[in-house]
Design a protein around this motif. Structure first.
Motif, PDB file in Angstrom:
ATOM      1  N   ALA A  31       0.685  -1.133   0.031  1.00  0.00           N
ATOM      2  CA  ALA A  31      -0.191  -0.053  -0.117  1.00  0.00           C
ATOM      3  C   ALA A  31       0.848   1.230   0.089  1.00  0.00           C
ATOM      4  N   LEU A  32       2.067   1.107   0.531  1.00  0.00           N
ATOM      5  CA  LEU A  32       3.072   2.384   0.464  1.00  0.00           C
ATOM      6  C   LEU A  32       3.504   2.803  -0.874  1.00  0.00           C
ATOM      7  N   GLN A  33       3.405   1.528  -1.830  1.00  0.00           N
ATOM      8  CA  GLN A  33       3.889   1.523  -3.336  1.00  0.00           C
ATOM      9  C   GLN A  33       5.150   2.150  -3.404  1.00  0.00           C
ATOM     10  N   PRO A  34       6.222   1.273  -2.547  1.00  0.00           N
ATOM     11  CA  PRO A  34       7.263   1.679  -3.017  1.00  0.00           C
ATOM     12  C   PRO A  34       8.033   1.476  -4.156  1.00  0.00           C
ATOM     13  N   GLU A  35       8.929   1.844  -4.759  1.00  0.00           N
ATOM     14  CA  GLU A  35       9.505   1.543  -5.999  1.00  0.00           C
ATOM     15  C   GLU A  35      10.083   0.050  -6.075  1.00  0.00           C
ATOM     16  N   ARG A  36      10.760  -0.070  -5.076  1.00  0.00           N
ATOM     17  CA  ARG A  36      11.278  -1.159  -4.898  1.00  0.00           C
ATOM     18  C   ARG A  36      11.149  -1.971  -3.597  1.00  0.00           C
ATOM     19  N   ILE A  37      11.094  -3.447  -3.648  1.00  0.00           N
ATOM     20  CA  ILE A  37      11.053  -4.119  -2.394  1.00  0.00           C
ATOM     21  C   ILE A  37      12.159  -5.389  -2.169  1.00  0.00           C
ATOM     22  N   VAL A  38      12.892  -5.314  -1.431  1.00  0.00           N
ATOM     23  CA  VAL A  38      14.042  -6.638  -1.374  1.00  0.00           C
ATOM     24  C   VAL A  38      13.574  -7.393   0.112  1.00  0.00           C
ATOM     25  N   TYR A  39      13.328  -8.748  -0.382  1.00  0.00           N
ATOM     26  CA  TYR A  39      12.674  -9.558   0.621  1.00  0.00           C
ATOM     27  C   TYR A  39      13.799 -10.571   0.939  1.00  0.00           C
ATOM     28  N   ILE A  40      14.448 -10.776   2.122  1.00  0.00           N
ATOM     29  CA  ILE A  40      15.389 -11.668   2.698  1.00  0.00           C
ATOM     30  C   ILE A  40      14.578 -12.831   3.349  1.00  0.00           C
ATOM     31  N   MET A  68      19.574 -17.498  -4.664  1.00  0.00           N
ATOM     32  CA  MET A  68      19.914 -18.336  -3.497  1.00  0.00           C
ATOM     33  C   MET A  68      21.137 -17.754  -2.649  1.00  0.00           C
ATOM     34  N   LEU A  69      20.826 -17.723  -1.363  1.00  0.00           N
ATOM     35  CA  LEU A  69      21.986 -17.485  -0.532  1.00  0.00           C
ATOM     36  C   LEU A  69      22.595 -18.642   0.087  1.00  0.00           C
ATOM     37  N   ASP A  70      23.758 -19.023  -0.005  1.00  0.00           N
ATOM     38  CA  ASP A  70      24.228 -20.483   0.389  1.00  0.00           C
ATOM     39  C   ASP A  70      24.693 -20.121   1.956  1.00  0.00           C
ATOM     40  N   MET A  71      23.798 -19.751   2.742  1.00  0.00           N
ATOM     41  CA  MET A  71      24.069 -19.360   4.225  1.00  0.00           C
ATOM     42  C   MET A  71      24.381 -20.653   4.991  1.00  0.00           C
ATOM     43  N   PHE A  72      24.117 -21.564   4.626  1.00  0.00           N
ATOM     44  CA  PHE A  72      24.429 -22.786   5.537  1.00  0.00           C
ATOM     45  C   PHE A  72      24.932 -24.023   4.766  1.00  0.00           C
ATOM     46  N   PRO A  73      26.057 -23.867   4.087  1.00  0.00           N
ATOM     47  CA  PRO A  73      26.404 -24.943   3.314  1.00  0.00           C
ATOM     48  C   PRO A  73      26.318 -26.332   3.946  1.00  0.00           C
ATOM     49  N   HIS A  74      26.116 -27.422   3.329  1.00  0.00           N
ATOM     50  CA  HIS A  74      26.179 -28.687   3.841  1.00  0.00           C
ATOM     51  C   HIS A  74      24.982 -29.178   4.832  1.00  0.00           C
ATOM     52  N   THR A  75      23.768 -28.077   4.528  1.00  0.00           N
ATOM     53  CA  THR A  75      22.580 -28.536   5.369  1.00  0.00           C
ATOM     54  C   THR A  75      21.329 -28.392   4.245  1.00  0.00           C
ATOM     55  N   GLU A  76      20.260 -28.542   4.776  1.00  0.00           N
ATOM     56  CA  GLU A  76      19.131 -28.507   4.171  1.00  0.00           C
ATOM     57  C   GLU A  76      18.445 -26.957   3.967  1.00  0.00           C
ATOM     58  N   HIS A  77      19.134 -26.113   4.893  1.00  0.00           N
ATOM     59  CA  HIS A  77      18.292 -24.790   4.813  1.00  0.00           C
ATOM     60  C   HIS A  77      18.571 -24.164   3.802  1.00  0.00           C
ATOM     61  N   LEU A  78      17.370 -23.559   3.315  1.00  0.00           N
ATOM     62  CA  LEU A  78      17.541 -22.618   1.785  1.00  0.00           C
ATOM     63  C   LEU A  78      17.099 -21.094   2.081  1.00  0.00           C
ATOM     64  N   GLU A  79      18.036 -20.263   2.003  1.00  0.00           N
ATOM     65  CA  GLU A  79      17.699 -18.917   2.133  1.00  0.00           C
ATOM     66  C   GLU A  79      18.070 -18.012   0.804  1.00  0.00           C
ATOM     67  N   SER A  80      17.263 -17.092   0.768  1.00  0.00           N
ATOM     68  CA  SER A  80      17.224 -16.539  -0.557  1.00  0.00           C
ATOM     69  C   SER A  80      17.020 -14.957  -0.462  1.00  0.00           C
ATOM     70  N   MET A  81      16.879 -14.304  -1.436  1.00  0.00           N
ATOM     71  CA  MET A  81      16.758 -12.913  -1.728  1.00  0.00           C
ATOM     72  C   MET A  81      15.670 -12.744  -2.989  1.00  0.00           C
ATOM     73  N   VAL A  82      14.823 -11.859  -2.846  1.00  0.00           N
ATOM     74  CA  VAL A  82      13.903 -11.602  -3.912  1.00  0.00           C
ATOM     75  C   VAL A  82      13.752  -9.931  -4.078  1.00  0.00           C
ATOM     76  N   LEU A  83      13.720  -9.628  -5.205  1.00  0.00           N
ATOM     77  CA  LEU A  83      13.490  -7.989  -5.667  1.00  0.00           C
ATOM     78  C   LEU A  83      12.181  -7.959  -6.214  1.00  0.00           C
ATOM     79  N   PHE A  84      11.289  -6.974  -5.704  1.00  0.00           N
ATOM     80  CA  PHE A  84      10.026  -7.028  -6.275  1.00  0.00           C
ATOM     81  C   PHE A  84       9.633  -5.496  -6.676  1.00  0.00           C
ATOM     82  N   GLU A  85       9.466  -5.235  -7.830  1.00  0.00           N
ATOM     83  CA  GLU A  85       8.803  -4.005  -8.213  1.00  0.00           C
ATOM     84  C   GLU A  85       7.333  -3.871  -8.695  1.00  0.00           C
ATOM     85  N   ARG A  86       6.746  -2.720  -8.804  1.00  0.00           N
ATOM     86  CA  ARG A  86       5.287  -2.449  -9.164  1.00  0.00           C
ATOM     87  C   ARG A  86       5.150  -2.864 -10.610  1.00  0.00           C
ATOM     88  N   HIS A  87       4.023  -3.675 -10.903  1.00  0.00           N
ATOM     89  CA  HIS A  87       3.556  -3.913 -12.196  1.00  0.00           C
ATOM     90  C   HIS A  87       3.786  -2.568 -13.186  1.00  0.00           C
TER      91      HIS A  87
END
Length: 435
Positions: free
Chosen positions: A381-390, A416-435
């Motif tokens: 609802a803020l209508q930011p230009e960009r959103i980064v979600y970790i 994908m962020l290889d924050m925890f090598p050799h484990t099953e954990h999966l971390e990531s970053m996503v960039l959103f922009e308005r349509h």
């Protein structure tokens, strides 16, 4: 004489069969097919075959464990950890790093395909061994009266003794044996809960000892002597508070900033990936000197303070008062004046918060595993230009990405962020922009 016979219990025999697997899921399980069902096999890699035993046979899928390996993949590696087959800390040391990256990236793409994601940015990775700067070890006294210090066995509450761990940074690894020997001398050894080790960027390792009853003067003397001999900062935690027995508060460095933190509070455990993650967030947000940025779930200022170097202002929101206080201290300590921090539970309504009535050009959020479903409508609802979600949970990321899409945003980039090598954990970053 009458004799009574007791029938023997029938112990069901686990079904066994041979299988080859074609893929790998994000948890490191081989994925194949048997009698029309998808079969997940722990320990089997793509291109490998073997005999397996059924653990769980459901209507649409089977879970099985490897009994005998008959064909080996070139992606199979010999685990570095001597107790890898027992310890529940790592799940993928037998898998090459390249296959770990690709299988997790593919799993992430599958989850994000419904929101239009078709390709992945480069995987952010670094040193895959000796990367973890924080750990918690369980403590118990065994039947022989000996102190066992270690990690939980796979799928069990049993503690496996640990003398070395190849994913811990060297400063923590070298402390394991002398620390166990020290704790074993205490009169209160049977009343110890767990111990946490943290390696900040100051010279001292921080040790937090959880104890279930007050420690005697003799025990305190032993602990204090240990802290001096091994140059560690020692905190005692009784469940209500933690007390500094010896040493100093820990800190870590990012972007020429020093951030102090509570040794029992949250920090990113992989320093190298944390730095790359911050740099990537700055790049993706494309910060202008006039930008007003909102940083949600900000912790001690891990993103807030580096972002403030480029923006007009950054507002950080965090649910825990102690972290808000530490973030404000870190801003002051580093001479950063264009930031403001507020405490608020971001799972609750934000409409009445003073900061929520301000305008923001860009937003960064780094939620816990539960994700950010409650706050996403406000962000959009803020209508930011960009959103980064970790994200530290791909399932809640996929859910929140669907919500963002419905509210006018689309995924532009994902990595994908290889924050925890050799484990099953999966971390990531996503960039959103308005349509």
């Amino acid at each position: 004489m009458v004799q009574f016979y007791k029938a023997k219990k029938n112990t069901p025999t686990r079904q066994k069969f041979a299988i080859s697997v074609e893929g790998l899921d994000q948890f490191g399980q081989g994925v194949g097919h048997y009698q029309g069902k998808t079969c997940f096999v722990e320990g089997l890699l793509p291109g490998e075959s073997g005999e397996v035993a059924v653990i769980d046979n459901k209507r649409h899928f089977i879970r099985a464990k490897l009994i005998t390996l008959t064909h080996t993949s070139p992606e199979r590696r010999k685990p570095l950890c001597p107790i890898y087959s027992q310890c529940g800390g790592c799940q993928q040391q037998h898998i090459s790093e390249a296959l770990q990256h690709s299988s997790k990236a593919e799993a992430l793409l599958r989850l994000l395909k419904p929101v239009g994601v078709e390709k992945m940015d480069r995987v952010i990775h670094g040193q895959s061994w000796h990367y973890r700067r924080r750990t918690r070890l369980s403590l118990r006294v065994d039947q022989a009266g000996q102190l066992v210090m270690g990690f939980r066995r796979k799928k069990s509450s049993e503690i496996i003794a640990v003398k070395e761990c190849p994913v811990l940074v060297h400063k923590l690894n070298t402390l394991l044996v002398p620390l166990q020997q020290c704790l074993a001398q205490l009169d209160a050894v049977a009343q110890l809960g767990h111990v946490e080790l943290v390696a900040g960027d100051n010279d001292k390792v921080t040790v937090v000892l959880r104890h279930l009853r007050p420690l005697s003067a003799a025990d305190l003397k032993i602990l204090e002597q240990f802290s001096h001999n091994h140059s560690v900062s020692l905190f005692l935690a009784d469940g209500q508070q933690h007390t500094l027995l010896s040493g100093e508060m820990p800190w870590y460095g990012i972007n020429q900033l020093n951030l102090y933190f509570n040794p029992q509070g949250f920090i990113q455990v992989n320093a190298e990936i944390n730095q790359q993650m911050i740099d990537n967030a700055i790049k993706w947000l494309d910060i202008k000197p006039t930008d007003r940025i909102l940083d949600l779930f900000c912790g001690v200022g891990n993103f807030t303070l580096p972002l403030a170097k480029f923006a007009r202002s950054v507002t950080g929101i965090e649910g825990l008062a102690e972290l808000v206080s530490k973030a404000a201290y870190n801003a002051q300590h580093n001479g950063i004046t264009n930031v403001a921090f507020y405490q608020h539970d971001l799972e609750q309504d934000v409409s009445r918060q003073s900061w929520a009535k301000e305008g923001f050009d860009k937003v960064l959020l780094d939620p816990a595993r539960a994700g950010a479903a409650e706050i996403m409508p406000y962000i959009c609802a803020l209508q930011p230009e960009r959103i980064v979600y970790i994200s530290c949970n791909p399932a809640t990321l996929a859910r929140d990405s669907q919500l963002a899409r419905q509210l006018g945003y689309r995924v532009i980039k994902v990595t994908m962020l290889d924050m925890f090598p050799h484990t099953e954990h999966l971390e990531s970053m996503v960039l959103f922009e308005r349509h």
